[in-house]
Design an enzyme around this catalytic site. Structure first.
Site, PDB file in Angstrom:
ATOM      1  N   GLY A  11       0.813  -1.215   0.000  1.00  0.00           N
ATOM      2  CA  GLY A  11       0.000   0.000   0.000  1.00  0.00           C
ATOM      3  C   GLY A  11       0.845   1.263   0.000  1.00  0.00           C
ATOM      4  O   GLY A  11       1.967   1.266   0.491  1.00  0.00           O
ATOM      5  N   ILE A 140       2.342   2.493   6.867  1.00  0.00           N
ATOM      6  CA  ILE A 140       1.718   3.397   7.836  1.00  0.00           C
ATOM      7  C   ILE A 140       1.348   2.633   9.107  1.00  0.00           C
ATOM      8  O   ILE A 140       1.158   3.238  10.153  1.00  0.00           O
ATOM      9  CB  ILE A 140       0.454   4.094   7.272  1.00  0.00           C
ATOM     10  CG1 ILE A 140      -0.665   3.111   6.943  1.00  0.00           C
ATOM     11  CG2 ILE A 140       0.800   4.947   6.065  1.00  0.00           C
ATOM     12  CD1 ILE A 140      -2.030   3.773   6.795  1.00  0.00           C
ATOM     13  N   ASP A 141       1.256   1.298   9.013  1.00  0.00           N
ATOM     14  CA  ASP A 141       0.760   0.504  10.143  1.00  0.00           C
ATOM     15  C   ASP A 141       1.742   0.411  11.310  1.00  0.00           C
ATOM     16  O   ASP A 141       1.356   0.039  12.410  1.00  0.00           O
ATOM     17  CB  ASP A 141       0.400  -0.908   9.674  1.00  0.00           C
ATOM     18  CG  ASP A 141      -0.833  -0.904   8.792  1.00  0.00           C
ATOM     19  OD1 ASP A 141      -1.702  -0.040   9.003  1.00  0.00           O
ATOM     20  OD2 ASP A 141      -0.925  -1.752   7.877  1.00  0.00           O
ATOM     21  N   MET A 185      -7.554   3.327  10.310  1.00  0.00           N
ATOM     22  CA  MET A 185      -6.986   2.094   9.772  1.00  0.00           C
ATOM     23  C   MET A 185      -6.208   1.368  10.867  1.00  0.00           C
ATOM     24  O   MET A 185      -6.053   1.886  11.974  1.00  0.00           O
ATOM     25  CB  MET A 185      -6.067   2.420   8.595  1.00  0.00           C
ATOM     26  CG  MET A 185      -6.808   2.725   7.304  1.00  0.00           C
ATOM     27  SD  MET A 185      -5.625   3.056   5.962  1.00  0.00           S
ATOM     28  CE  MET A 185      -6.703   2.960   4.526  1.00  0.00           C
ATOM     29  N   ARG A 187      -5.680  -2.767  10.746  1.00  0.00           N
ATOM     30  CA  ARG A 187      -6.498  -3.976  10.865  1.00  0.00           C
ATOM     31  C   ARG A 187      -5.974  -4.908  11.954  1.00  0.00           C
ATOM     32  O   ARG A 187      -6.746  -5.531  12.672  1.00  0.00           O
ATOM     33  CB  ARG A 187      -6.541  -4.704   9.514  1.00  0.00           C
ATOM     34  CG  ARG A 187      -7.608  -5.774   9.452  1.00  0.00           C
ATOM     35  CD  ARG A 187      -8.243  -5.908   8.084  1.00  0.00           C
ATOM     36  NE  ARG A 187      -9.268  -6.937   8.084  1.00  0.00           N
ATOM     37  CZ  ARG A 187     -10.551  -6.708   8.317  1.00  0.00           C
ATOM     38  NH1 ARG A 187     -10.977  -5.500   8.571  1.00  0.00           N
ATOM     39  NH2 ARG A 187     -11.420  -7.705   8.289  1.00  0.00           N
ATOM     40  N   GLU A 242     -10.314   0.002  12.854  1.00  0.00           N
ATOM     41  CA  GLU A 242     -11.121  -0.833  11.963  1.00  0.00           C
ATOM     42  C   GLU A 242     -10.994  -2.317  12.310  1.00  0.00           C
ATOM     43  O   GLU A 242     -11.844  -3.119  11.935  1.00  0.00           O
ATOM     44  CB  GLU A 242     -10.689  -0.625  10.514  1.00  0.00           C
ATOM     45  CG  GLU A 242      -9.236  -1.036  10.243  1.00  0.00           C
ATOM     46  CD  GLU A 242      -8.843  -1.003   8.771  1.00  0.00           C
ATOM     47  OE1 GLU A 242      -9.731  -0.973   7.902  1.00  0.00           O
ATOM     48  OE2 GLU A 242      -7.625  -1.003   8.487  1.00  0.00           O
ATOM     49  N   GLN A 298      -5.522   8.831   5.467  1.00  0.00           N
ATOM     50  CA  GLN A 298      -4.471   8.591   6.451  1.00  0.00           C
ATOM     51  C   GLN A 298      -3.113   8.311   5.829  1.00  0.00           C
ATOM     52  O   GLN A 298      -2.086   8.569   6.426  1.00  0.00           O
ATOM     53  CB  GLN A 298      -4.836   7.381   7.319  1.00  0.00           C
ATOM     54  CG  GLN A 298      -5.969   7.630   8.253  1.00  0.00           C
ATOM     55  CD  GLN A 298      -6.626   6.345   8.729  1.00  0.00           C
ATOM     56  OE1 GLN A 298      -6.254   5.801   9.751  1.00  0.00           O
ATOM     57  NE2 GLN A 298      -7.586   5.854   7.984  1.00  0.00           N
TER      58      GLN A 298
END
Lengths: 406, 406
Positions: A11, A140-141, A185, A187, A242, A298
């Site tokens: 992503g 970004i996670d 976001m 997950r 999310e 985001q």
């Protein structure tokens, strides 16, 4: 000839192009490689020989690209076949790289990409092909192991913190404001959601309740907490990941879609925010519930990037090139936090196989006992990562961006 | 004693507080009124005597407030009773104002607020009470008559244009990117949606298709257009107003919710974006369709405000005070565009009753023949309104904001 190649995977983020710019500009300075190639659309592009040359890109274009969000070299969702069953694609990749006189391959991505780096590195060594494989972290996670944080996270965190503050104010203008739910976001991990704790007004944290996927969602506590706060101030501001799951390990968003179909018979994707909204209405707390999903904003809001993040993304690109010249391979560049106050960081290498397919969770010790907020230690960790804002290229009306994948 | 009072009404914007700051700072300079009061939560607050004094607010606080989004004096959804049936609330308001030695009342709001200004002005004149009533325009929707545009619109337009550009790039990173749908606010008019036309990459408008509520939505043309563009480049970027209606004058968002219930039996609010998504999937164009609703971010993102907008919002506040001193009443301050290139504007007055309860639609001549995009004239009108970005107060991590309604 001695060339290198870089590609992007997974992503997009606001700063992934900064890493590519860092690598290209470092090579422009030290002239280590004759050409810096780029595979468009990741591994898939290289397999299709969809390759461009970044060596003679103008300084202006490269600088604009450096501050452009998204994956400006294109990305791919392509999964290489299982190495043990069929290594033909890995062999093909090595052949293509070899035919281009590539001596170093750089892959900017997350834990899947590090798996690719690890396997390609091992295969090249086994076949005695002199190509170095270096991974450049991106997500970004913020869920990669060993690195203090990942490039891309700081800018997403800054956007979340700022949007939390601004929507908090927007949601408090009436005498009875009801409940506002911000869905972020993340997950599998709660890093992004936690960043909302940095939204502060009059010295107080803006969100009342912050729910991370690392804590099993407890409906009873949730209803209790929302009821209590709503009674007290006719306003509740909730931030929810999310990826929230209940104690049965079921995603709340999956429960929400059960039995819900639109007029075409499609399942409605309700999301966590709408699930929580329904709970609040169902339990007669209030019918005034607003849900906002930040979605891809985001990961692409370069207009509100973290300067620390953009600079570190650039640095991991620079250092990836240097590490390859030192002979390293099968490794990922990671970030070490040297100091929190004043903030300082440097890079080091970790074996890519240690990062591959693993997940770094938000520490349980940084979640409060009730599971509805984060601790001061979380703030200390997060805050330095959103410092400053990078000067993107602008014509005073909108940002001016540059990509190579169109 | 000679005092004045100001209050805010309707939905928040990024710049509504700038108008209040303009008025207060002008009075601090010219000392026309002994006290500048503020009614918290609009008319409702004044009726409840929930009133504060802004006269001695520190310069720093006032300056921070100037660059704070939301309605920092609070707002209300309160509707005064019908004037012809029962004018008791109007009389009560006049009594409260009179008891505070208020000689001028300023209401920052949209067309409902201008109705209030008009009626209060007429009643005061009839009763020979010397209070001037001046309306200060505010709405992100840009739908007030006579004024070239409304304070609040430019900043919302800038956020939409920038987010369109950034999500456009985010949605083009793969080889097959599917369809991206951005849903904007603007239930009755297409001004906000149209602002997406200002998103430009490589000299080309980013959105492929822009749908405004001023054109009845035609399903057949929509499917044709999306199919054609998707076949051509495996990517379609669509911007749609939340207020799209079909030729029967039915909101698409209302059709979408018909028969769709979640597991609690609540109607799912699908929105226009999800309606279009279903159409695309139903017509076998692609299953890769992403929907993003910008929601309240459009009206509260001071971090990406238009400098022109923030300055004009400040100016209409300053000029409202001056107009009241000239003896005007029952009027709204409006903005005149003196020149587009270079952009220049000034203020003038319009009778509030001419603005009240009317709507300024996006001109049909600025929509293309196919009804799926805007014309160059629209760009010429819109572009100057998003110039520059205001320097909000920041601690380098997040913005620092100040409100008076908490």
């Amino acid at each position: 000839m001695m060339n290198c190649i870089i590609a992007q995977s997974g992503g997009p983020t606001a700063v992934i192009n900064a890493s590519v710019a860092g690598l290209v500009e470092t090579n422009n300075k030290i002239k280590a490689f004759d050409n810096v190639y780029a595979g468009l659309n990741g591994i898939q592009g290289i397999l299709n020989k969809n390759i461009i040359n970044l060596t003679n890109i103008s300084h202006d274009d490269l600088n604009t690209f450096r501050y452009t969000p998204s994956s400006g070299l294109g990305s791919c969702r392509y999964k290489l076949k299982d190495y043990k069953i069929d290594d033909s694609e890995y062999v093909k990749l090595l052949d293509i790289l070899d035919s281009l006189d590539v001596k170093a391959f750089f892959y900017v991505g997350g834990n899947d990409s590090m798996d690719t780096i690890s396997k390609l590195g091992a295969l090249a060594e086994e076949k005695e092909i002199d190509i170095k494989f270096i991974g450049i972290p991106k997500t970004i996670d913020n869920d990669l192991m060993y690195t203090d944080h990942t490039p891309g996270f700081g800018s997403a965190a800054k956007f979340i913190a700022t949007s939390t503050l601004e929507t908090y104010l927007d949601s408090t203008v009436y005498m009875d404001n009801g409940v506002f739910i911000l869905e972020t976001m993340g997950r599998d991990t709660g890093w992004l959601t936690a960043a909302s704790c940095l939204a502060v007004i009059d010295g107080k944290q803006a969100p009342d309740l912050i729910y991370l996927p690392e804590t099993a969602f407890d409906e009873k506590s949730f209803i209790e907490d929302v009821s209590r706060i709503y009674k007290e101030k006719k306003h509740v501001y909730i931030v929810a990941s999310e990826g929230l799951k209940n104690s049965d390990d079921t995603f709340l968003s999956a429960i929400n879609t059960k039995g819900s179909h639109d007029n075409f018979g499609h399942t409605q994707l309700g999301g966590v925010g709408n699930y929580l909204k329904n709970l609040i209405i169902e339990n007669n707390i209030t019918t005034r519930v607003k849900v906002l999903e930040l979605g891809v904003l985001q990961r692409c809001s370069m207009h509100l990037s973290s300067k620390v993040d953009v600079e570190e993304a650039y640095t991991v690109g620079c250092d990836a090139l240097k590490y390859s010249l030192e002979g390293h391979s099968g490794k990922m560049v990671a970030i070490k936090r040297d100091s929190s106050n004043p903030y300082a960081s440097s890079t080091f290498l970790v074996p890519a196989k240690n990062v591959a397919n693993k997940v770094k969770y938000f520490p349980n010790k940084w979640i409060n006992e009730r599971g509805n907020n984060v601790t001061d230690e979380a703030i200390e960790y997060l805050k330095p990562l959103i410092f400053g804002t990078a000067d993107y290229n602008s014509n005073n009306y909108t940002p001016v961006y540059k990509v190579f994948n169109n």
